[in-house]
Design an enzyme around this catalytic site. Structure first.
Site, PDB file in Angstrom:
ATOM      1  N   GLU A 172      64.433  48.329  84.174  1.00  0.00           N
ATOM      2  CA  GLU A 172      64.480  47.373  85.279  1.00  0.00           C
ATOM      3  C   GLU A 172      64.229  45.951  84.767  1.00  0.00           C
ATOM      4  O   GLU A 172      63.296  45.704  83.998  1.00  0.00           O
ATOM      5  CB  GLU A 172      63.424  47.750  86.316  1.00  0.00           C
ATOM      6  CG  GLU A 172      63.386  46.848  87.533  1.00  0.00           C
ATOM      7  CD  GLU A 172      62.268  47.206  88.496  1.00  0.00           C
ATOM      8  OE1 GLU A 172      62.371  46.865  89.681  1.00  0.00           O
ATOM      9  OE2 GLU A 172      61.260  47.823  88.052  1.00  0.00           O
ATOM     10  N   LYS A 212      67.971  47.952  95.085  1.00  0.00           N
ATOM     11  CA  LYS A 212      66.692  48.640  95.289  1.00  0.00           C
ATOM     12  C   LYS A 212      66.324  48.689  96.766  1.00  0.00           C
ATOM     13  O   LYS A 212      66.337  47.671  97.453  1.00  0.00           O
ATOM     14  CB  LYS A 212      65.616  47.911  94.485  1.00  0.00           C
ATOM     15  CG  LYS A 212      64.261  48.586  94.431  1.00  0.00           C
ATOM     16  CD  LYS A 212      63.371  47.832  93.455  1.00  0.00           C
ATOM     17  CE  LYS A 212      62.006  48.431  93.309  1.00  0.00           C
ATOM     18  NZ  LYS A 212      61.193  47.717  92.296  1.00  0.00           N
ATOM     19  N   CYS A 230      62.872  51.929  90.120  1.00  0.00           N
ATOM     20  CA  CYS A 230      61.424  51.818  90.059  1.00  0.00           C
ATOM     21  C   CYS A 230      60.693  52.372  91.285  1.00  0.00           C
ATOM     22  O   CYS A 230      60.544  53.582  91.406  1.00  0.00           O
ATOM     23  CB  CYS A 230      61.028  50.373  89.781  1.00  0.00           C
ATOM     24  SG  CYS A 230      59.335  50.217  89.128  1.00  0.00           S
TER      25      CYS A 230
END
Length: 300
Positions: A44, A117, A160
């Site tokens: 990331e 995300k 993440c």
């Protein structure tokens, strides 16, 4: 007959200097491609330092459109090396609208998909809600929890904080993802004691291996490494713990990195997912008629 796929990942430090950080990413990708990797995952926000440790509007200048300089660089690299490459961008979608976006480049086809995300944290040292807008949940437009089709298979790419949510992994698997990929930036506060540090790291590894088990697919996780100071000098910085890994569809660890810079490469037998799902048919036995309350925040 087994369907094998050579999968690699790069675990690296990163710096505020984009050129330096991208050069580190490139070196790792080239090394893995030379060893036969067909699919490579980067961590990331690999092209910059982890800037979310503090809030500063000037840092929005780091963002780029999907086809900006960093995106073009990654696309050229994937084309030259004839690989599928999963990179990460701080995306400027429009003025005042920014995303934390994983982008997939497929050999000479260029960018074939992206994932913005969906779960955005807001914790001390991880002030991501200041910078990132969650991705849109619109499967019709291939947004949200929608896999990306590539020449090496259907990829369920998440980012993440998404890794803590079994719903995200399940929805990708239900849409046919053949493996789950998590570019990640997570680490310890230097003031945490040793026991707390390893409780956190063990939980992080365990939850992602459980997604492999619950969905019968391999999981590939690339985390960053090294101490990154809080550029505002207010916080104590973050010690990114590395620990990147590749697991099989029963959660078995096939490769596991230490805490320093490292590259992992594994030959995945994708046919095993079919075999495992025949033995443990979780998708068959789901009680979809009884799960309506999962769309509620909490059952009071």
């Amino acid at each position: 007959m087994a369907k094998t796929l050579s999968v690699g990942l790069v675990q690296q430090p990163a710096w505020p200097d984009k050129a330096k950080s991208l050069a580190e990413s490139e070196a790792g990708v080239r090394e893995l491609a030379a060893q036969g990797a067909e699919l490579v995952l980067l961590q990331e926000l690999h092209s910059t330092h982890y800037f979310c440790q503090y809030e500063d509007t000037a840092l929005f200048d780091l963002a780029e459109p999907l086809d900006g300089p960093s995106g073009q660089f990654l696309a050229r690299l994937a084309q030259e090396l004839d690989i599928v490459l999963v990179g990460s961008l701080f995306e400027r979608r429009a003025a005042g609208l920014y995303h934390n976006t994983a982008v997939v480049y497929d050999r000479d086809r260029g960018r074939v998909g992206h994932y913005r995300k969906m779960h955005i944290p807001d914790d001390p040292g991880f002030y991501e809600k200041f910078y990132f807008t969650p991705g849109d949940a619109d499967a019709a437009r291939h947004e949200g929890f929608t896999p990306i089709d590539t020449s090496v298979g259907r990829l369920g790419v998440l980012v993440c904080w998404d890794q803590w949510y079994p719903e995200a992994a399940r929805l990708m698997a239900l849409a046919g993802a053949e493996l789950l990929l998590y570019p990640t930036a997570i680490g310890w506060s230097p003031s945490d004691d040793t026991a707390e540090k390893y409780r956190q790291k063990d939980a992080w590894t365990l939850i992602q291996r459980s997604h492999a088990v619950a969905n019968g697919v391999p999981v590939v996780v690339a985390n960053r490494t090294g101490h990154e100071r809080d550029q505002s000098e207010v916080g104590e910085g973050i010690d990114f713990w590395g620990g990147s890994f590749i697991s099989g569809p029963q959660g078995e660890l096939l490769a596991h990195a230490g805490e320093g810079p490292e590259r992992l490469l594994v030959q995945l037998d994708l046919a095993r997912s079919e075999e495992v799902r025949r033995i443990w048919p979780y998708l068959r036995d789901r009680r979809v008629d009884a799960y309506a309350d999962l769309t509620r925040r909490y059952r009071d």
